[in-house]
Motif scaffolding. Structure first.
Motif, PDB file in Angstrom:
ATOM      1  N   CYS A  14       0.822  -1.212   0.000  1.00 53.10           N
ATOM      2  CA  CYS A  14       0.000   0.000   0.000  1.00 53.10           C
ATOM      3  C   CYS A  14       0.856   1.263   0.000  1.00 53.10           C
ATOM      4  N   ALA A  17       1.992   1.874  -3.520  1.00 51.25           N
ATOM      5  CA  ALA A  17       0.903   2.461  -4.306  1.00 51.25           C
ATOM      6  C   ALA A  17       0.710   3.933  -3.952  1.00 51.25           C
ATOM      7  N   GLN A  18       0.768   4.270  -2.670  1.00 48.41           N
ATOM      8  CA  GLN A  18       0.590   5.666  -2.260  1.00 48.41           C
ATOM      9  C   GLN A  18       1.718   6.545  -2.781  1.00 48.41           C
ATOM     10  N   ILE A  21       0.993   7.265  -6.334  1.00 49.84           N
ATOM     11  CA  ILE A  21      -0.067   8.272  -6.455  1.00 49.84           C
ATOM     12  C   ILE A  21       0.494   9.667  -6.176  1.00 49.84           C
ATOM     13  N   ASP A  22       1.301   9.805  -5.132  1.00 52.00           N
ATOM     14  CA  ASP A  22       1.797  11.111  -4.709  1.00 52.00           C
ATOM     15  C   ASP A  22       2.927  11.648  -5.586  1.00 52.00           C
ATOM     16  N   THR A  27      -2.478   7.760 -13.039  1.00 51.96           N
ATOM     17  CA  THR A  27      -3.827   7.780 -12.490  1.00 51.96           C
ATOM     18  C   THR A  27      -4.032   6.541 -11.617  1.00 51.96           C
ATOM     19  N   PRO A  28      -4.981   6.595 -10.694  1.00 49.47           N
ATOM     20  CA  PRO A  28      -5.253   5.405  -9.881  1.00 49.47           C
ATOM     21  C   PRO A  28      -5.598   4.173 -10.725  1.00 49.47           C
ATOM     22  N   ARG A  30      -4.387   3.376 -13.650  1.00 46.95           N
ATOM     23  CA  ARG A  30      -3.130   2.810 -14.186  1.00 46.95           C
ATOM     24  C   ARG A  30      -2.343   2.096 -13.093  1.00 46.95           C
ATOM     25  N   ILE A  31      -2.382   2.625 -11.893  1.00 44.77           N
ATOM     26  CA  ILE A  31      -1.704   1.969 -10.772  1.00 44.77           C
ATOM     27  C   ILE A  31      -2.386   0.643 -10.469  1.00 44.77           C
ATOM     28  N   LEU A  32      -3.703   0.604 -10.527  1.00 37.62           N
ATOM     29  CA  LEU A  32      -4.452  -0.635 -10.330  1.00 37.62           C
ATOM     30  C   LEU A  32      -4.013  -1.682 -11.341  1.00 37.62           C
TER      31      LEU A  32
END
Length: 119
Positions: A14, A17-18, A21-22, A27-28, A30-32
């Protein structure tokens, strides 16, 4: 001790992932996709299985775990059914998770009150 291992590994996933994002313009969505594909690739090269054995739910619950489950399903289905197993194994292995996501998403849609965010 199992809970601690799951918490640490799941938390690290996590955190990664954060950070994405930061610190990136990803984009969320694409991260998914990145995490699911990463789970598949790491399973294919044999790296994710030892992580699952070590961390349990800490490695299988995040999105990379969904890729792991799909890859395991494809591998098992190919061994049982041949090449056609590549098309059906991932969905068969992850059917419970997909069904739960659809069901709970539907329930949340029924219980929530949609509104326009621009107001």
């Amino acid at each position: 001790m199992d809970y601690l291992k799951a918490f640490i590994i799941g938390g690290l996933l996590c955190v990664i992932a954060q950070i994405l994002i930061d610190r990136t313009k990803m984009t969320p969505a694409r991260i998914l996709v990145l995490f699911v594909v990463l789970g598949v690739v790491l399973t294919a090269v044999g790296v994710y299985e030892p992580l699952v054995q070590f961390a349990g739910a800490g490695a299988t619950v995040p999105l990379s775990g969904f890729g792991y489950i799909m890859a395991k399903g494809v591998i098992q289905s190919i061994q049982e059914h041949g090449l056609i197993g590549a098309l059906m194994g991932g969905l068969t292995a992850s059917a419970a998770g997909i069904s739960a996501a659809v069901l709970f998403g539907y329930i949340a849609a029924l219980l929530s009150k949609p509104s326009d965010k621009s107001v």
